[in-house]
Every structure is written in C-alpha cells, then in structure tokens.
Write a protein that holds these residues in place. Structure first.
Motif, PDB file in Angstrom:
ATOM      1  N   LYS A 127      55.009 124.260  68.366  1.00 26.64           N
ATOM      2  CA  LYS A 127      54.429 124.654  69.632  1.00 26.64           C
ATOM      3  C   LYS A 127      53.654 123.580  70.304  1.00 26.64           C
ATOM      4  CE  LYS A 127      54.074 129.798  68.623  1.00 26.64           C
ATOM      5  NZ  LYS A 127      53.085 130.859  68.468  1.00 26.64           N
ATOM      6  N   GLY A 128      53.624 123.656  71.506  1.00 33.83           N
ATOM      7  CA  GLY A 128      52.754 122.373  72.202  1.00 33.83           C
ATOM      8  C   GLY A 128      52.864 122.435  73.565  1.00 33.83           C
ATOM      9  N   LEU A 129      52.469 121.449  74.235  1.00 31.02           N
ATOM     10  CA  LEU A 129      52.721 120.955  75.517  1.00 31.02           C
ATOM     11  C   LEU A 129      53.078 119.617  75.706  1.00 31.02           C
ATOM     12  CD1 LEU A 129      52.031 122.005  78.557  1.00 31.02           C
ATOM     13  CD2 LEU A 129      49.742 120.855  78.450  1.00 31.02           C
ATOM     14  N   VAL A 130      54.218 119.248  76.376  1.00 29.88           N
ATOM     15  CA  VAL A 130      54.962 118.248  76.192  1.00 29.88           C
ATOM     16  C   VAL A 130      55.471 117.959  77.869  1.00 29.88           C
ATOM     17  CG1 VAL A 130      56.131 118.506  74.237  1.00 29.88           C
ATOM     18  CG2 VAL A 130      57.203 119.451  75.929  1.00 29.88           C
ATOM     19  N   ARG A 131      55.992 116.696  77.845  1.00 30.26           N
ATOM     20  CA  ARG A 131      56.455 116.311  79.412  1.00 30.26           C
ATOM     21  C   ARG A 131      57.951 116.414  79.273  1.00 30.26           C
ATOM     22  NH1 ARG A 131      53.197 110.720  80.418  1.00 30.26           N
ATOM     23  NH2 ARG A 131      51.055 111.662  80.525  1.00 30.26           N
ATOM     24  N   MET A 184      73.034 125.632  72.161  1.00 24.52           N
ATOM     25  CA  MET A 184      71.919 124.799  72.484  1.00 24.52           C
ATOM     26  C   MET A 184      72.504 123.692  73.256  1.00 24.52           C
ATOM     27  SD  MET A 184      69.762 124.194  69.039  1.00 24.52           S
ATOM     28  CE  MET A 184      71.203 123.292  67.964  1.00 24.52           C
ATOM     29  N   ASP A 185      72.108 123.058  74.445  1.00 26.01           N
ATOM     30  CA  ASP A 185      72.210 122.069  75.415  1.00 26.01           C
ATOM     31  C   ASP A 185      70.846 121.688  76.144  1.00 26.01           C
ATOM     32  OD1 ASP A 185      73.212 120.366  77.336  1.00 26.01           O
ATOM     33  OD2 ASP A 185      74.315 121.778  78.394  1.00 26.01           O
ATOM     34  N   ILE A 186      70.268 120.829  75.218  1.00 25.92           N
ATOM     35  CA  ILE A 186      68.982 120.381  75.494  1.00 25.92           C
ATOM     36  C   ILE A 186      68.778 118.777  75.605  1.00 25.92           C
ATOM     37  CG2 ILE A 186      67.560 122.395  75.252  1.00 25.92           C
ATOM     38  CD1 ILE A 186      67.002 121.702  72.426  1.00 25.92           C
ATOM     39  N   GLU A 187      69.863 118.253  76.018  1.00 25.39           N
ATOM     40  CA  GLU A 187      69.740 116.715  76.254  1.00 25.39           C
ATOM     41  C   GLU A 187      69.145 115.624  75.177  1.00 25.39           C
ATOM     42  OE1 GLU A 187      71.680 115.733  78.929  1.00 25.39           O
ATOM     43  OE2 GLU A 187      72.183 117.806  78.913  1.00 25.39           O
ATOM     44  N   GLY A 188      69.489 115.994  74.026  1.00 24.77           N
ATOM     45  CA  GLY A 188      69.171 115.033  73.046  1.00 24.77           C
ATOM     46  C   GLY A 188      68.036 115.547  72.153  1.00 24.77           C
ATOM     47  N   HIS A 189      67.510 116.826  72.503  1.00 24.64           N
ATOM     48  CA  HIS A 189      66.343 117.332  71.706  1.00 24.64           C
ATOM     49  C   HIS A 189      66.935 118.617  70.618  1.00 24.64           C
ATOM     50  CE1 HIS A 189      62.047 117.468  71.264  1.00 24.64           C
ATOM     51  NE2 HIS A 189      61.934 118.685  71.316  1.00 24.64           N
ATOM     52  N   GLU A 190      68.348 118.337  70.518  1.00 18.94           N
ATOM     53  CA  GLU A 190      68.955 119.517  69.508  1.00 18.94           C
ATOM     54  C   GLU A 190      68.296 119.308  68.204  1.00 18.94           C
ATOM     55  OE1 GLU A 190      71.599 119.313  73.125  1.00 18.94           O
ATOM     56  OE2 GLU A 190      70.380 117.659  71.996  1.00 18.94           O
ATOM     57  N   LEU A 191      68.165 118.302  67.617  1.00 16.96           N
ATOM     58  CA  LEU A 191      67.860 118.393  66.241  1.00 16.96           C
ATOM     59  C   LEU A 191      66.453 118.815  66.060  1.00 16.96           C
ATOM     60  CD1 LEU A 191      68.769 117.110  63.558  1.00 16.96           C
ATOM     61  CD2 LEU A 191      67.670 114.938  63.924  1.00 16.96           C
ATOM     62  N   GLU A 192      65.546 118.416  67.125  1.00 19.20           N
ATOM     63  CA  GLU A 192      64.123 118.860  66.694  1.00 19.20           C
ATOM     64  C   GLU A 192      64.212 120.397  67.052  1.00 19.20           C
ATOM     65  OE1 GLU A 192      60.944 117.425  66.448  1.00 19.20           O
ATOM     66  OE2 GLU A 192      62.084 115.931  65.836  1.00 19.20           O
ATOM     67  N   ALA A 193      64.927 121.060  67.897  1.00 21.50           N
ATOM     68  CA  ALA A 193      65.263 122.434  67.949  1.00 21.50           C
ATOM     69  C   ALA A 193      65.491 122.979  66.772  1.00 21.50           C
ATOM     70  CB  ALA A 193      66.230 122.926  68.942  1.00 21.50           C
ATOM     71  N   LEU A 194      66.477 122.362  65.950  1.00 25.04           N
ATOM     72  CA  LEU A 194      67.035 122.856  64.726  1.00 25.04           C
ATOM     73  C   LEU A 194      65.813 122.709  63.446  1.00 25.04           C
ATOM     74  CD1 LEU A 194      70.681 121.372  64.552  1.00 25.04           C
ATOM     75  CD2 LEU A 194      70.171 123.899  64.740  1.00 25.04           C
ATOM     76  N   GLN A 195      65.131 121.914  63.733  1.00 30.94           N
ATOM     77  CA  GLN A 195      63.986 121.443  62.686  1.00 30.94           C
ATOM     78  C   GLN A 195      63.154 122.931  62.969  1.00 30.94           C
ATOM     79  OE1 GLN A 195      63.858 119.484  60.350  1.00 30.94           O
ATOM     80  NE2 GLN A 195      64.880 117.776  60.749  1.00 30.94           N
ATOM     81  N   GLY A 196      62.987 123.490  64.145  1.00 27.02           N
ATOM     82  CA  GLY A 196      62.062 124.413  64.260  1.00 27.02           C
ATOM     83  C   GLY A 196      62.788 125.652  64.054  1.00 27.02           C
ATOM     84  N   ALA A 197      63.992 125.674  63.608  1.00 23.14           N
ATOM     85  CA  ALA A 197      64.782 126.701  63.077  1.00 23.14           C
ATOM     86  C   ALA A 197      65.139 127.077  61.905  1.00 23.14           C
ATOM     87  CB  ALA A 197      65.669 127.065  64.209  1.00 23.14           C
ATOM     88  N   LYS A 198      64.423 125.821  61.006  1.00 27.29           N
ATOM     89  CA  LYS A 198      64.969 125.812  59.739  1.00 27.29           C
ATOM     90  C   LYS A 198      64.820 126.858  58.723  1.00 27.29           C
ATOM     91  CE  LYS A 198      65.259 121.748  56.646  1.00 27.29           C
ATOM     92  NZ  LYS A 198      64.491 120.410  56.380  1.00 27.29           N
ATOM     93  N   LYS A 199      63.854 127.707  58.753  1.00 23.18           N
ATOM     94  CA  LYS A 199      63.813 128.874  57.979  1.00 23.18           C
ATOM     95  C   LYS A 199      64.871 129.731  58.311  1.00 23.18           C
ATOM     96  CE  LYS A 199      60.495 132.797  57.249  1.00 23.18           C
ATOM     97  NZ  LYS A 199      59.008 133.335  57.570  1.00 23.18           N
ATOM     98  N   SER A 200      64.923 130.131  59.495  1.00 21.20           N
ATOM     99  CA  SER A 200      66.091 130.984  60.029  1.00 21.20           C
ATOM    100  C   SER A 200      67.464 130.568  59.517  1.00 21.20           C
ATOM    101  CB  SER A 200      66.185 131.315  61.446  1.00 21.20           C
ATOM    102  OG  SER A 200      64.815 131.680  61.745  1.00 21.20           O
ATOM    103  N   LEU A 201      67.835 129.010  59.464  1.00 19.13           N
ATOM    104  CA  LEU A 201      68.872 128.518  59.119  1.00 19.13           C
ATOM    105  C   LEU A 201      69.342 128.634  57.558  1.00 19.13           C
ATOM    106  CD1 LEU A 201      68.901 125.308  61.329  1.00 19.13           C
ATOM    107  CD2 LEU A 201      70.410 127.219  61.530  1.00 19.13           C
ATOM    108  N   LYS A 202      68.138 128.524  56.948  1.00 21.12           N
ATOM    109  CA  LYS A 202      68.310 128.806  55.483  1.00 21.12           C
ATOM    110  C   LYS A 202      68.582 129.904  55.028  1.00 21.12           C
ATOM    111  CE  LYS A 202      65.588 127.480  51.594  1.00 21.12           C
ATOM    112  NZ  LYS A 202      64.047 126.795  50.804  1.00 21.12           N
ATOM    113  N   ASN A 203      67.912 131.123  55.702  1.00 22.87           N
ATOM    114  CA  ASN A 203      68.042 132.574  55.471  1.00 22.87           C
ATOM    115  C   ASN A 203      69.208 133.006  56.032  1.00 22.87           C
ATOM    116  OD1 ASN A 203      65.637 132.397  53.857  1.00 22.87           O
ATOM    117  ND2 ASN A 203      64.372 133.292  55.582  1.00 22.87           N
ATOM    118  N   LYS A 204      70.166 132.078  56.681  1.00 23.58           N
ATOM    119  CA  LYS A 204      71.197 132.497  57.390  1.00 23.58           C
ATOM    120  C   LYS A 204      71.255 133.861  58.352  1.00 23.58           C
ATOM    121  CE  LYS A 204      74.181 131.263  53.385  1.00 23.58           C
ATOM    122  NZ  LYS A 204      73.089 130.142  52.728  1.00 23.58           N
ATOM    123  N   VAL A 205      69.943 133.851  58.912  1.00 23.32           N
ATOM    124  CA  VAL A 205      69.767 134.618  60.140  1.00 23.32           C
ATOM    125  C   VAL A 205      70.666 134.197  61.312  1.00 23.32           C
ATOM    126  CG1 VAL A 205      68.032 135.505  61.993  1.00 23.32           C
ATOM    127  CG2 VAL A 205      67.455 135.158  59.551  1.00 23.32           C
TER     128      VAL A 205
END
Length: 271
Positions: A127-131, A184-205
């Motif tokens: 979570k945060g505030l970004v440009r 996911m279509d976020i212009e190069g930021h997909e890996l960061e989005a996946l890092q923020g979904a790691k718990k859900s990915l690990k639990n196969k949600v």
C-alpha cells in the motif's frame, strides 16, 4: 531446442550462416529481414499482444475458467473493455476492476457492468502513494514507471499521484475464497503486483492469470526469468498465447523468452 546443444541441425546451421548472412544482412535487405524476423516472432506469440488480436486474450480467459459463475480480477482495467467482454460471456461472474485513472473510471461506470466492483487504485506489492505517468487521461500505456522505451519517445507524459493496494489485501478484505481468473495489464508493473499476491498464489486462491511481458519491462528492469521462477515455484504452469488462440507451453526457462519488442501475453494456470 536450445541452440547451444550439439546436433546435426546446429552444425548445418553454422555452415549456412555465413552465406545466408551475406544475403539477408546488407543495406538493401536489412529492413525486410528485420520485418520478417519480427513477424516470425509474432507467429510464435512473441510481441503478438501489441494490439494484434484482443480476442485471443478473451479466448484464453474463457478456456481457463471452469465455472459459469467465476470471480474475476481485472488488474489495469483501463476503460473496462476486458471486463465488459467477460461479463457478456459469463453473466453470473463477479468482477473486481482495478483502475487508478479518474477518466477511465468514469468510462467504466457508463458500461454498467453487472456484479462488478471498481477499485480506484493501482496494484502493487504494498500500500502507498505513488506517481503514475500517462500521456493522456485514458491512456492504456499509463505506467508506474517512467517510460524510456522507443514506443513512448514521441509522447509527452504527465504525472499524477495515485494510491496503491495489494491483491492479498483485497482478497482478505472481501473474503474472496477463490479467483478463477486474474488479468494483468499494468505496463511493466506485473511482477510487483504478483509480489503483492504471493500469499494468494501460494495458497492457490488464484486459479489462473494472464500477464504481459515486453517493452514495459525495460522500464521496470524486470526479466521473464523473474516471472518464471516466482510462478513455477508456486506450481503454476506458464503458457504463451499465440495469434491462433492456442497456447504454447513454456516447459523450462530459456533466454529467448526475454523478448522486449511489443508485448507478449502469457497465461499461468495452477496445477
């Protein structure tokens, strides 16, 4: 086949390389050769996500969804066209749309997509505030990374501040038990989005997802290897979407996957 492995084909190719190079790599044939190279890659799915066939992305999602009432995440919804099309295919779907651009949000609202929730944030690893950098109020190439790629060189970008959330936080907040498909279509930021979904990915949600890889990853300094190692370690099989709507299984990592021209679309499905 890996080119460095000894074989009759490799030996023959090396012998033919010198005369063929003289034929195709000269001042008169260079532009044609480069065009042929790019088109050959498109046939293999590389760079074929650059506006060639939106329907192939829709078909990939349709084929991966195994229920008539799926829960869908549209990360980088832009003006909501993907969600609109999936809503027509699955009228009972529940759709979460993530879109930080205010003008895009207004357009999404006019589509009246049933059973949908619009979350006016960008998706990241925290979570945060970004440009957010964008060349227009509804641009599909808006990015959380400053764009230095050749496609963006002639465009003037403005910057706005947007809030970020994580997929894991949304899944927990809304008590989502499964996500049948996440686009996911976020212009190069997909890996960061996946890092923020790691718990859900690990639990196969998250049962299946698509991500882009290509020109945007130059700006975020991320490699296909990063995606491959993250997803394969969590029991996801990765496939490249072809222009024919078929899927090419990426059985193992190889450096030719690091293809930055245009955008290449991949599907990852949990096993």
């Amino acid at each position: 086949m890996k080119p460095y492995k000894p074989s009759i084909i490799n030996k023959t190719a090396k012998v033919l390389a010198r005369p063929l190079s003289m034929l195709v790599a000269n001042s008169r044939t260079e532009s044609v050769a480069r065009l042929a190279e790019a088109y050959w890659c498109v046939l293999l799915g590389k760079g074929s996500g650059s506006g060639w066939a939106f329907d192939t992305e829709i078909n990939a999602a349709k084929n991966a969804i195994k229920t008539s009432s799926p829960i869908l995440f549209d990360v980088g919804a832009n003006i909501g066209e993907w969600s609109f099309q999936l809503n027509k295919l699955f009228p009972q779907a529940q759709i979460f749309m993530f879109e930080p651009l205010p003008n895009c949000q207004q357009i999404i609202k006019t589509k009246n997509i049933t059973n949908s929730l619009l979350i006016p944030c960008a998706v990241s690893s925290s979570k945060g505030l970004v440009r957010l950098h964008t060349p227009s109020e509804t641009s599909p190439i808006a990015s959380l990374h400053q764009r230095y790629d050749s496609y963006s060189q002639d465009r003037e970008f403005t910057t706005i501040e947007v809030n970020t959330i994580t997929i894991d936080d949304i899944i927990e907040e809304y008590k989502v038990e499964r996500v049948d498909f996440m686009k996911m279509d976020i212009e190069g930021h997909e890996l960061e989005a996946l890092q923020g979904a790691k718990k859900s990915l690990k639990n196969k949600v998250i049962r299946a997802l698509t991500f882009e890889f290509g020109i945007g990853n130059i700006n975020s300094r991320t490699y296909f290897r990063d995606f491959y190692e993250l997803l394969s370690s969590l029991d996801y099989q990765i496939y490249r979407i072809l222009p024919s709507s078929q899927l090419m299984h990426i059985k193992e990592y190889y450096e030719d996957c690091e293809y930055f021209r245009g955008a290449t679309n991949y599907v990852a499905i949990v096993t």
